[in-house]
Scaffold this active site. Structure first.
Site, PDB file in Angstrom:
ATOM      1  CB  SER A 136      -0.886   0.003   1.251  1.00 58.65           C
ATOM      2  OG  SER A 136      -1.532   1.245   1.441  1.00 58.65           O
ATOM      3  CE1 TYR A 149      -3.503  -1.810   5.646  1.00 56.03           C
ATOM      4  CE2 TYR A 149      -3.447   0.459   4.891  1.00 56.03           C
ATOM      5  CZ  TYR A 149      -3.556  -0.890   4.621  1.00 56.03           C
ATOM      6  OH  TYR A 149      -3.720  -1.317   3.331  1.00 56.03           O
TER       7      TYR A 149
END
Length: 251
Positions: A136, A149
């Site tokens: 990501s 995250y």
């Protein structure tokens, strides 16, 4: 079976399901891996050549069973797409729920390592393998409320980079794909634990966020380059997202 094998984790929905469909269209026999049997079956049943394996990437026993299933196909294993992952919560570090942080690390990081480690002998034996890690843009830059995250995705990026160094000289490419804002049915909803209003707010006013098929297209493109071409890292964002913190929204 003459078709090469592509293993895709997290294949029951979102990017994983879209990737399974796209790779099947590219001529791979897709081994689709996910925890949810019913959703996984609906994906696999729509593919011309596929095998469903119900497995959790956090389970050693499940992944050992996955390897046995893949080996039994008797075809070259040329592609692994480590897609299983996700985010939970948006608390500050000060208010962190450590069980959420642990889940994110277990799935995003250790899940990638567990599946990759288990399948490396079969990938190497193919003579022309590719490992794709779906990380990501959160693995490249941090933001408030995303500590758990971003920490997990930074670690996943480190795994991909280390693996590329360690496999140098062997016929295995390592590709990292870092999506920005991708609108899927479940990612934001899971992150906010089913709160549909918070999930919808993530994409509010964004005319054209990326969708799962956009990332599947990136996977297929990197995996089908001539094998001497390695796409080390592919960062992909919607036009509206210039950076993690700068998104054009129509009011």
């Amino acid at each position: 079976m003459s078709s090469p094998v592509a293993v895709v984790t997290g294949a029951s929905s979102g990017i994983g399901a879209a990737t399974a469909r796209r790779l099947a269209a590219e001529g791979f026999h897709v081994v689709a891996v996910a925890r949810r049997a019913e959703l996984l079956s609906s994906v696999v049943d729509s593919l011309p050549s596929a095998t469903a394996v119900v497995a959790d990437v956090t389970s050693d026993a499940d992944i050992a069973r996955l390897v046995d299933t893949v080996a039994a196909l008797g075809a070259p294993v040329e592609l692994l797409v480590n897609n299983a992952g996700g985010a939970i919560g948006a608390e500050t570090v000060e208010e962190a729920d450590l069980s959420d942080w642990q889940w994110m690390f277990e799935v995003n990081v250790l899940g990638t390592v567990r599946v990759t480690k288990a399948l490396l002998p079969l990938l190497s034996a193919s003579g022309r393998a590719t490992i794709v890690v779906i990380s990501s843009t959160a693995g490249l830059i941090v933001y408030e409320g995303g500590g758990g995250y971003t920490a997990a995705k930074h670690a996943q990026t480190a795994v991909a980079e280390t693996l590329r160094l360690e496999l140098n000289g062997r016929p295995i490419r390592v590709v990292e794909i870092d999506p920005g804002m991708v609108k899927t049915d479940e990612f934001a909803l899971k992150r906010f634990e089913g709160d549909s209003e918070k999930a919808a707010a993530v994409y509010k006013g964004v005319a054209d966020p990326l969708v799962a098929e956009d990332i599947a297209d990136c996977v297929a493109w990197t995996a089908t380059r001539p094998h001497h071409v390695n796409i080390d890292r592919l960062v992909v964002r919607p036009l509206a997202q210039a950076a993690q913190h700068k998104v054009h929204r129509v009011t």
